[in-house]
Enzyme design. Sequence first.
Site, PDB file in Angstrom:
ATOM      1  CE  LYS A   1      -3.644   2.163   2.745  1.00 24.14           C
ATOM      2  NZ  LYS A   1      -4.625   1.994   3.807  1.00 24.14           N
TER       3      LYS A   1
ATOM      4  CD  GLU B   1       9.106  -6.225   7.278  1.00 21.24           C
ATOM      5  OE1 GLU B   1       8.922  -5.080   6.799  1.00 21.24           O
ATOM      6  OE2 GLU B   1       8.754  -6.545   8.421  1.00 21.24           O
TER       7      GLU B   1
ATOM      8  N   GLY C   1      -5.164  -2.052   4.858  1.00 25.51           N
ATOM      9  CA  GLY C   1      -4.344  -3.185   4.404  1.00 25.51           C
ATOM     10  C   GLY C   1      -5.027  -4.531   4.598  1.00 25.51           C
ATOM     11  NE  ARG C   2      -7.118  -4.142  10.595  1.00 23.94           N
ATOM     12  CZ  ARG C   2      -6.487  -2.977  10.680  1.00 23.94           C
ATOM     13  NH1 ARG C   2      -5.356  -2.790  10.049  1.00 23.94           N
ATOM     14  NH2 ARG C   2      -6.992  -1.992  11.400  1.00 23.94           N
TER      15      ARG C   2
ATOM     16  CD  GLU D   1      -2.864  -4.864  11.221  1.00 23.44           C
ATOM     17  OE1 GLU D   1      -2.763  -5.973  10.671  1.00 23.44           O
ATOM     18  OE2 GLU D   1      -2.403  -3.833  10.731  1.00 23.44           O
TER      19      GLU D   1
ATOM     20  CG  HIS E   1      -4.829 -36.404  16.110  1.00 25.44           C
ATOM     21  ND1 HIS E   1      -4.900 -37.737  16.442  1.00 25.44           N
ATOM     22  CD2 HIS E   1      -5.824 -36.176  15.217  1.00 25.44           C
ATOM     23  CE1 HIS E   1      -5.877 -38.303  15.743  1.00 25.44           C
ATOM     24  NE2 HIS E   1      -6.461 -37.375  14.999  1.00 25.44           N
TER      25      HIS E   1
ATOM     26  CE  LYS F   1       4.032  -1.257   7.938  1.00 26.69           C
ATOM     27  NZ  LYS F   1       3.288  -0.856   6.756  1.00 26.69           N
TER      28      LYS F   1
HETATM   29  C1  G6Q Z   1      -2.831  -3.974   7.589  1.00 23.73           C
HETATM   30  C2  G6Q Z   1      -1.614  -3.465   8.172  1.00 23.73           C
HETATM   31  C3  G6Q Z   1      -0.346  -4.152   7.740  1.00 23.73           C
HETATM   32  C4  G6Q Z   1       0.103  -3.798   6.337  1.00 23.73           C
HETATM   33  C5  G6Q Z   1       1.530  -4.270   6.143  1.00 23.73           C
HETATM   34  C6  G6Q Z   1       2.057  -3.997   4.768  1.00 23.73           C
HETATM   35  O1  G6Q Z   1      -3.938  -3.554   7.835  1.00 23.73           O
HETATM   36  O2  G6Q Z   1      -1.524  -2.106   8.066  1.00 23.73           O
HETATM   37  O3  G6Q Z   1      -0.437  -5.549   7.861  1.00 23.73           O
HETATM   38  O4  G6Q Z   1      -0.741  -4.372   5.394  1.00 23.73           O
HETATM   39  O5  G6Q Z   1       2.329  -3.667   7.107  1.00 23.73           O
HETATM   40  O6  G6Q Z   1       2.017  -2.636   4.470  1.00 23.73           O
HETATM   41  P1  G6Q Z   1       2.214  -2.136   2.997  1.00 23.73           P
HETATM   42  O7  G6Q Z   1       1.128  -2.713   2.160  1.00 23.73           O
HETATM   43  O8  G6Q Z   1       2.166  -0.636   3.048  1.00 23.73           O
HETATM   44  O9  G6Q Z   1       3.556  -2.663   2.545  1.00 23.73           O
END
Ligand code: G6Q
Length: 547
Positions: free
Chosen positions: A206, A212, A267-268, A353, A384, A512
């Site tokens: 986003k 990462e 994001g989620r 989250e 199990h 972050k």
């Molecule tokens: C989701 C969070 C988080 C995010 C990641 C990746 O709601 O904000 O999981 O999606 O940190 O972020 P970017 O898409 O900006 O790389």
Amino acid sequence: MPKLTDTPAWRALKAHLTTVRAQTMREMFRADPARFDKFSLQLGGLLLDYSKNLITGETRTLLLDLARQSKLDVWMARMFSGEKINTSEHRSVLHTALRAPRDAEIFVDGKNVVPDVHRVRDHMRSYTDAIRNGRLRGHTGKLLRDVVNIGIGGSALGPLMACEALKPYGHPEMRAHFVSNVDAADIAETLKQLDPETTLFIVSSKTFTTQETLANAHTARAWLVQHLGTEAAVANHFAAVSTNITATSEFGINHEHVFEFWDWVGGRYSLWSAIGLPIALYLGMDNFEQMLAGGHAMDKHFREAPLECNMPVMLGMLGVWYANFLDAGTHAILPYDQYLHRFPAYLQQLEMESNGKRADREGNTVDYATQVVIWGEPGTNGQHSFYQLIHQGTRLVPADFFAPINSHNPIGAHHAMLLSNCFAQTEALMLGKTADEARAELEAQGLRGAELEALLPYKLFPGNHPTNTLLYERLDPHMLGMLIALYEHKTFAQGVVWNINSFDQWGVEFGKQLAGKLLPELQGGHPVTSHDSSTNALINRCLSQGL
Ligand code: G6Q
């Protein structure tokens, strides 16, 4: 405004606890043969059986009073209409607009966002069709058949979960891979399996600033250029999905292969946007749109169904009942559907989250519990392992069981065995095993007297463990869309009751911020003294041992 815990609806539920505690579910089922009919809901091939919960009709009435008192209907209208209910980030919350029909009108800052949504969706269709049918190929002319999504968190978990869940609908010659972790093992082990000539990387972020993702994207790019011998190869082998179009072009991604989304998509909640590109590539755009239609069907249900027939509301309010009145600290997600094996991880992010917060909408620290820990594994594997604790441990662990009536793999007796395990577990969790029943079993095995009495305590099962069962005809794209949206709205309903903003994530942002802080010290080679003794010692040990 009175404190939530002092409000009439909250107090009424507190007072009602003694009535519920005075009876077991075993007794409730015995007393009322119509209990299933009273406590189950159906929507388009999805059955929610919530009769095996520690509730009476009055509990439901009181829980819905709490939902009404929280003005759930008002918050729903605010969210769906594009009001900026994510106040700490000043953003609208419109993942629902991503699955709205082409002729819908939803405004953000005076602009109808639906045409943009469908413009990007059309772009996704032409791109994914071209890759799938071979009109768009790799640099050397080969078909692109391995799709590698590089992204993390919300830019990974949804597409990964959906590609796994809908494998039976996947392109027979395509494979979807997901690289998230900054641990080089993730990308290295993925690249080992791949032929650069047939690999397409999608960089999904986003913000396009996530450490990462950028590290993995640069490694992937270097690997591609090294193997194909030219920077020019990047144009055909990379696509990007982001709200930060400037950063994607700086990375050198061909603008025709860049897919946009907007800050009003969390994001989620983003797998419905272009973040779903790997899903659309692997399953085809028609299947992706079926998933969107399933999400939209659940949106309609959530907006229109009366609260007492409303699936997301019922799931949400049951969660509130257990978290706030019966002191549950966790909730298990137990799919008897191997294709849903990443669903627990997906819901972990979605719920934890969104609602794992302690400041309310007015900035006060809450004095009641909010989000419980979400966890789980597919059945029957969990049986199990950790089911022991659910059956005989000392904690209350409410659980959701999922099962398809029809299997994609009708082989022998597998499916009947799977379903029999699922239903036997929820029945046993509800009934338990009394001393009389355990004694009779032991006697039937030939035990008597002291030997029997010594063993008896270990054979007792208190039962009365609450479960929901979600039974569906088949896990197809439409049903998956319904299930995901069901839990999104469950999460929203709970956030409304807890008076928290479910759509920011300052805890994740904190991570972050920390990510780059120690890096120069680990790369600097000099012993450090600026931290606490534990952190200093850990860093210095790595430095002295050759990092
Ligand atoms: C989701 C969070 C988080 C995010 C990641 C990746 O709601 O904000 O999981 O999606 O940190 O972020 P970017 O898409 O900006 O790389």
